[in-house]
Design a protein around this motif. Structure first.
Motif, short mmCIF file in Angstrom:
data_model
loop_
_atom_site.label_atom_id
_atom_site.label_comp_id
_atom_site.label_asym_id
_atom_site.label_seq_id
_atom_site.Cartn_x
_atom_site.Cartn_y
_atom_site.Cartn_z
N GLN A 73 0.89 -1.17 0.03
CA GLN A 73 0.07 0.01 -0.13
C GLN A 73 0.80 1.21 0.31
OE1 GLN A 73 -2.92 -0.40 3.41
NE2 GLN A 73 -4.74 -0.68 1.82
N VAL A 107 0.17 5.38 0.31
CA VAL A 107 -0.83 6.41 0.62
C VAL A 107 -0.06 7.84 0.83
CG1 VAL A 107 -2.57 7.28 2.30
CG2 VAL A 107 -2.21 4.94 2.24
N GLU A 108 -0.53 8.65 -0.07
CA GLU A 108 0.16 10.03 -0.30
C GLU A 108 -0.69 10.95 0.65
OE1 GLU A 108 0.09 8.46 -4.77
OE2 GLU A 108 -1.18 8.58 -2.94
N CYS A 128 4.58 10.33 1.52
CA CYS A 128 4.09 8.86 0.91
C CYS A 128 4.56 7.34 2.13
CB CYS A 128 4.74 8.23 -0.37
SG CYS A 128 4.50 6.76 -0.99
N TYR A 148 1.81 11.44 -7.58
CA TYR A 148 1.43 10.04 -7.40
C TYR A 148 2.89 9.64 -6.97
CZ TYR A 148 -2.65 10.41 -10.16
OH TYR A 148 -3.94 10.73 -10.81
N TRP A 158 1.10 1.92 -7.31
CA TRP A 158 0.80 3.30 -7.26
C TRP A 158 -0.03 3.65 -6.17
CZ3 TRP A 158 2.99 6.58 -10.93
CH2 TRP A 158 3.62 5.94 -11.73
N GLY A 159 0.12 4.76 -5.65
CA GLY A 159 -0.75 5.51 -4.59
C GLY A 159 -2.02 6.23 -5.42
N GLN A 160 -2.87 6.84 -4.51
CA GLN A 160 -4.06 7.38 -5.15
C GLN A 160 -4.05 8.72 -5.58
OE1 GLN A 160 -3.45 7.42 -2.01
NE2 GLN A 160 -4.08 9.38 -1.19
N GLY A 161 -2.88 9.35 -5.43
CA GLY A 161 -2.43 10.71 -5.77
C GLY A 161 -2.99 11.68 -4.72
N THR A 162 -2.31 12.92 -4.80
CA THR A 162 -2.60 14.23 -4.13
C THR A 162 -2.17 15.38 -4.68
OG1 THR A 162 -2.24 15.25 -1.87
CG2 THR A 162 -0.21 14.51 -2.86
#
Length: 127
Positions: free
Chosen positions: A3, A5-6, A22, A95, A117-121
Motif C-alpha cells: 500500500q 498512501v500520499e 508517501c 503520485y 501506485w498510490g491514489q495521488g494528492t
C-alpha cells in the motif's frame, strides 16, 4: 499487500514551500525504489524524483532539480518530497509509486515501469 498512501497536498502561493508524504507498507525487502510522479490533464505523466530506499541514491527531473528534495524517514517506510520555490507549472496531481529496484533510480523515473501506485494528492500553486 503493498500500500502507498500520499498526503500533504494543497494550495500554495508561487514561491512557497510544501512537503508531501508517501507512507509505504507491505514490502518484504528494503531493496526498493520509490518515486514521485506528477500528471496534468492532457499532458504526459512526468517522473519528478526517485530514491533507492536502501542505498539512498536519488534522481531528479531537470524541471525540479535544485528546488525539490526526495528523502526517507529513518524507518524507511515513508518517503517525502520537499518542494521549494514552487511555480504555477508545478501544479499537478502527484503520485507516489514503488517497485523492487532492478535497475537505476533514473530508469525508474524515466521509464515509469512500477507496479505499485498510490491514489495521488493534488498540489496547486496559485496566487
Amino acid at each position: 499487500q503493498v500500500q502507498l498512501v500520499e498526503s500533504g497536498g494543497g494550495l500554495v502561493q508561487p514561491g512557497g514551500t510544501l512537503r508531501i508524504s508517501c507512507a509505504a507498507s507491505g514490502f518484504t525487502s528494503d531493496y526498493i525504489g520509490i518515486g514521485w510522479f506528477r500528471q496534468v490533464p492532457g499532458k504526459e505523466r512526468e517522473g519528478v524524483a526517485c530514491i533507492s530506499v536502501s542505498g539512498g541514491s536519488t534522481y531528479y527531473a531537470d524541471s525540479v532539480k535544485d528546488r525539490f528534495t526526495i528523502s526517507t524517514n529513518n524507518a524507511k517506510n515513508t518517503v517525502y518530497l520537499q518542494m521549494n520555490s514552487l511555480k504555477p507549472e508545478d501544479t499537478a496531481v502527484y503520485y507516489c509509486a514503488a517497485d523492487p529496484l532492478i535497475s537505476t533510480v533514473q530508469a525508474m523515473c524515466v521509464f515509469q515501469s512500477l507496479d505499485y501506485w498510490g491514489q495521488g494528492t493534488q498540489v496547486t500553486v496559485s496566487s
